[in-house]
Design a protein around this motif. Structure first.
Motif: not given
Length: 481
Positions: A216-220, A237-240
């Protein structure tokens, strides 16, 4: 992500109802079953989570072998001193707080921006639960000889733990293990930020794809960059959220506002009523489309600004002295049934529109795009008590809520000639539905027991201005429905 065959939710012939707003029917209940234990048997040079589907609490328990190894290697605690486990979890609590030197997501004391304030409150709330669960975590297998390399993430130690981790009791590799433990807890806290009911979300994990939840590091990083440098958007919010639960969902121009995945559905939290939120989502154990595993819910109008505009139905001109209290006497109607229903489209379509459909006691049935309801709520202004201004000299035009909902022309309702337009309603679900019908530029929410003069400077200083009077109370970030 988890293999599609790992869990096969049982689709029951039982409808699912949201808890608030009289129980909106939201598809069919499913019975997804979490694996129950995210702990993988650690090896001397490896640690990760088991593959499966887990609740956040089960993930916290899955992280526990990292901490267990550190505590075991630190040896016996000094009598009459705080235990090593308790002290290290104090450190994690400080990492997850938003107002400490060790904070991984610091905020200023007073946050004026609603989206950032919501994230601050979420971070504090989630962090406290994660630490509570960690303190309560049951004992399980761990590897005393575990020794892994954990990249420095700049997670700070509290002064007592500096002495503990670099003092005589410690060993060089223990800081690596504790750094990994801190980082996994921080990643989980941040991954749960979008969810009102964060403790109920079912999270698929592929234990072979990455260490723990480091995938999850890149999306975070992308999400937090927007949070810190700009503000939170519904698209971010939705992308995450999709990166956490359903990364293979199709892409659209807007990114959508919710989705269905193998283990439930994710919808705007405002649909459940109560103290409403700004951007938060809600996980529900239900499917809106039982024939598919994954569906993205997208807006009827991808850009509200370029959407068709329909003229508001005629209303009654009312003078100032007749607007001192909530208008009454309009033809009463009652919502007999409220349902979230997919708009008809081709079979197997992975992107769908979702409507809130209201069946009324007078025989009418109306449908309003759920995405536009959520968008309208985000863009609406909340009247603030005590901010009284002079009433409009020309009075206002009072409209029937039913007429607005039954407006048949495709598009978002506006008034080309300007004016102040009042739409009274006593029902929260009607107020939300109207938010989905109006062009969302200058809409003010006014509680029923308030005066029209209390809209103050809420909204924009031009016309048309739309006032939804009633159906909500003060509270939350954007009213209480």
């Amino acid at each position: 992500m988890a293999n599609a065959n790992m869990i096969k939710p049982l689709v029951e012939s039982v409808i699912y109802r949201l808890a608030g707003l009289g129980g909106i029917v939201a598809g069919q209940t499913i019975s997804p079953k979490a694996e129950g234990n995210a702990r993988a048997q650690p090896q001397p040079r490896a640690w990760t989570l088991r593959s499966g589907v887990f609740t956040p609490r089960e993930l916290v328990e899955g992280f526990a072998p990292l901490l267990d190894t550190v505590v075991d290697c630190l040896g016996k605690d000094t009598p009459n001193m705080r235990s090593a486990r308790a002290s290290l979890l104090d450190n994690v609590a400080s990492n997850l707080a938003t107002n400490t030197r060790e904070s991984t997501l610091p905020f200023q004391k007073d946050v004026p921006d609603l989206s950032r304030r919501e994230m601050k409150e979420q971070a504090d709330r989630i962090g406290k639960y994660l630490v509570k669960w960690a303190r309560e975590a049951s004992s399980g297998p761990f590897e005393p000889d575990l020794n892994i390399r954990s990249p420095c993430e700049n997670h700070l130690l509290t002064p007592p733990n500096v002495d503990l981790m670099f003092g005589a009791r410690s060993q060089p590799h223990l800081m690596q293990l504790f750094n990994e433990y801190m980082h996994q807890m921080v990643l989980l806290r941040d991954a749960l930020l979008p969810f009102r009911n964060f403790d109920e979300v079912l999270i698929p994990i592929d234990g072979k794809a990455a260490r723990g939840i480091r995938h999850l590091e890149p999306s975070r990083a992308q999400f937090l960059t927007g949070l810190v440098t700009k503000s939170v958007t519904q698209a971010s919010i939705l992308a995450y959220t999709k990166a956490l639960l359903a990364p293979d969902l199709p892409r659209t121009d807007t990114g959508g506002y919710g989705f269905q995945y193998e283990h439930g559905s994710v919808l705007p939290a405002v649909l459940n009523g109560g103290d409403t939120y700004f951007h938060l989502l809600e996980y529900i154990p239900a499917r809106l489309d039982p024939s598919q595993n994954t569906v993205l819910f997208d807006y009827e109008f991808s850009d509200y600004y370029s959407a068709p505009r329909a003229e508001i139905p005629a209303g009654n001109q009312v003078q100032v002295h007749d607007l001192l209290k909530f208008p009454s006497g309009s033809a009463p109607f009652v919502v007999q049934k409220a349902t979230l229903a997919l708009v008809a489209s081709g079979e197997g379509t992975p992107v769908r529109q979702l409507e809130l459909r209201l069946e009324l006691n007078n025989g009418n049935c109306v449908g309003v795009d759920v995405g536009q309801i959520a968008r309208g709520h985000r863009y609406a202004y909340q009247a603030l008590a005590g901010k009284e201004e002079d009433l409009p000299a020309q009075g206002a035009i009072v409209h029937s809520a039913l007429d607005v909902l039954l407006q048949s022309n495709r598009g978002l309702v506006t008034a080309k000639q300007g004016g102040v337009h009042v739409i009274p309603t006593a029902e929260p679900i009607i107020a939300l539905a109207i938010l989905g019908k109006l062009y969302p530029e200058n809409v003010v929410l006014l509680p029923e027991d308030s005066s029209l003069s209390e809209i103050g400077k809420a909204g924009k200083g031009f016309e048309p201005k739309f006032i939804i009077w009633g159906g909500m109370k003060p509270g939350g970030l954007k009213g209480r429905f």
